[in-house]
Design an enzyme around this catalytic site. Sequence first.
Site, PDB file in Angstrom:
ATOM      1  N   HIS A 264       4.331   2.459  10.111  1.00 53.50           N
ATOM      2  CA  HIS A 264       3.619   2.721   8.852  1.00 53.50           C
ATOM      3  C   HIS A 264       3.059   1.417   8.261  1.00 53.50           C
ATOM      4  O   HIS A 264       1.858   1.321   7.971  1.00 53.50           O
ATOM      5  CB  HIS A 264       4.584   3.389   7.865  1.00 53.50           C
ATOM      6  CG  HIS A 264       4.000   3.695   6.528  1.00 53.50           C
ATOM      7  ND1 HIS A 264       3.511   4.935   6.183  1.00 53.50           N
ATOM      8  CD2 HIS A 264       3.815   2.920   5.429  1.00 53.50           C
ATOM      9  CE1 HIS A 264       3.053   4.909   4.944  1.00 53.50           C
ATOM     10  NE2 HIS A 264       3.226   3.690   4.452  1.00 53.50           N
ATOM     11  N   GLU A 265       3.928   0.421   8.117  1.00 56.75           N
ATOM     12  CA  GLU A 265       3.484  -0.833   7.504  1.00 56.75           C
ATOM     13  C   GLU A 265       2.457  -1.553   8.386  1.00 56.75           C
ATOM     14  O   GLU A 265       1.598  -2.281   7.878  1.00 56.75           O
ATOM     15  CB  GLU A 265       4.676  -1.756   7.199  1.00 56.75           C
ATOM     16  CG  GLU A 265       5.731  -1.173   6.249  1.00 56.75           C
ATOM     17  CD  GLU A 265       5.185  -0.671   4.913  1.00 56.75           C
ATOM     18  OE1 GLU A 265       4.123  -1.144   4.473  1.00 56.75           O
ATOM     19  OE2 GLU A 265       5.831   0.222   4.321  1.00 56.75           O
ATOM     20  N   HIS A 268      -0.907  -0.406   7.306  1.00 49.99           N
ATOM     21  CA  HIS A 268      -1.347  -1.163   6.125  1.00 49.99           C
ATOM     22  C   HIS A 268      -1.807  -2.565   6.551  1.00 49.99           C
ATOM     23  O   HIS A 268      -2.830  -3.069   6.087  1.00 49.99           O
ATOM     24  CB  HIS A 268      -0.189  -1.320   5.136  1.00 49.99           C
ATOM     25  CG  HIS A 268       0.119  -0.098   4.322  1.00 49.99           C
ATOM     26  ND1 HIS A 268      -0.823   0.536   3.541  1.00 49.99           N
ATOM     27  CD2 HIS A 268       1.281   0.591   4.133  1.00 49.99           C
ATOM     28  CE1 HIS A 268      -0.254   1.572   2.909  1.00 49.99           C
ATOM     29  NE2 HIS A 268       1.018   1.626   3.257  1.00 49.99           N
ATOM     30  N   GLU A 294      -3.221   3.889   1.987  1.00 48.32           N
ATOM     31  CA  GLU A 294      -2.196   4.799   2.505  1.00 48.32           C
ATOM     32  C   GLU A 294      -2.749   5.629   3.665  1.00 48.32           C
ATOM     33  O   GLU A 294      -2.013   6.000   4.578  1.00 48.32           O
ATOM     34  CB  GLU A 294      -1.697   5.700   1.362  1.00 48.32           C
ATOM     35  CG  GLU A 294      -0.378   6.402   1.631  1.00 48.32           C
ATOM     36  CD  GLU A 294       0.811   5.464   1.840  1.00 48.32           C
ATOM     37  OE1 GLU A 294       0.714   4.262   1.502  1.00 48.32           O
ATOM     38  OE2 GLU A 294       1.833   5.934   2.375  1.00 48.32           O
TER      39      GLU A 294
HETATM   40 CO    CO Z   1       2.462   3.064   2.534  1.00 50.82          CO
END
Ligand code: CO
Length: 495
Positions: A264-265, A268, A294
């Site tokens: 997830h990160e 980003h 996001e």
């Molecule tokens: Co996030």
Amino acid sequence: MKKNENYESLTRTFSRLSKFAHLSAIAGWDMFAMMPPGGSTARGEALAELGVLQHQILTDKRVGEWLQSAESEDLNDVEQANLREMTRHYQQAALLPESLVEAKSLAGSKCEHAWRSQRPANDWLGFSANLKEVVKLSRQEAHIRAEAKGCSPYDALLDIFEPDMTSARLDVLFADLKSWLPDLLVKVVDKQSREHLIAPQGPFPTATQRELGLEAMTLLGFDFNAGRLDVSAHPFCGGVPEDVRITTRYDENELLSALFGVVHETGHARYEQNLPRQWLGQPVALARSTAIHESQSLFFEMQLGRSDAFLKQLLPAIVQHFGPQPAFEESNFIAWNQRVKPGFIRVDADEVSYPAHVILRYEIERALIDGDIEVDDIPALWNEKMQSWLGLSTEGNYQNGCMQDIHWTDGGFGYFPSYTLGAMYAAQLFQAARTALPGLDNAVANGDFSALFDWLRQNIWQHGSRFSTSQLIEQATGEALNSRYFRDHLTKRYL
Ligand code: CO
């Protein structure tokens, strides 16, 4: 008079501000990932002082004059977009009286600090007393911003995170989700209740989990020359585009939460690492919005990360690091990573039940900021909405109900919708990439993500804040945001 004198004064000022923001971001990362507890007071004071300096530079009355005069200067498209973003930053900072900024910051830190012990103690009364002060000040902020913008108080706060989005549009998008998602959720849970899955058995040593996380980051194209992976209590992506700091947390009994946290990160991080270099230091080079940010992390974590194709590629590395076990049999491993299980906690939610958590919070925070409900009304509303969406009662269970999130403690109203908007953007973007790149599914199945990442770079990353969110999405996908692709994605994966 020099050409575009006012605009040039602005770019110098914003470039200077971005250098202070750089130091603030790295010191902030250090505070959560490295700093011994004894440093916290001094660091808090140092960062606050830096914040005051940034605020003074940004709200200097000359900046306001330059912004006005620059409107009539001869600017190209990118410069005009940069001016628009500069104006946004300036107005956001300059609208509020300093006394309100200070009062809000104090009430927020007090509420957040106390929440850290009040939540485990299930102390709603103690918490709500602090929250009332935060809500009072957030309402004042919302009214000032709403007056200047000519919109509702809640929309004025939403605009801080999601410029270009309104509650009227959110209502339409969320009403659409509400019309099919509860039914889909029931069907998926029913279908999965017939599967008998084997849970992965730990322990999974932290050092090995870290190795695996680094391998996943490499597979996903993270630039280690311009970033790091570390540990913090609450995972985040921080730092600056030239030096991105992501964090995760490890639990030796649990393998997948840290790993997918890293995935997830990394989404980003890749957005940050690929923001337009030629404009770095200027507002136009910043990420477009929290929902678009996001969307990139959920693109990596949900669209790509939890797909059959990616899980199949991850599995050999997992077996290599931790040895074989029944849970690592391929079909079990895939099904385990695609389980849908409605629960109390938003951050633990699967992608099918997640929107319920977000829409519930959106409805409550909007009513709260617009003055339709009061803080004392929150627990009953929370319980009622959890019952109707997920069939779960939170009566008397504040710590796993309305006290579970940090966002409201320091007045972060207007942020929650970004999560579900991000999930919808991610699904729409993935489908657009698939249409644009006919061999995509095959390439992904073979572990070749280069075309997919090139597509993201060209359509999202390299534009920074040059276009509005609506323009960006229409250019990338050929249409405005709608929930069709999210629905197709969930149906295809889970039913
Ligand atoms: Co996030």
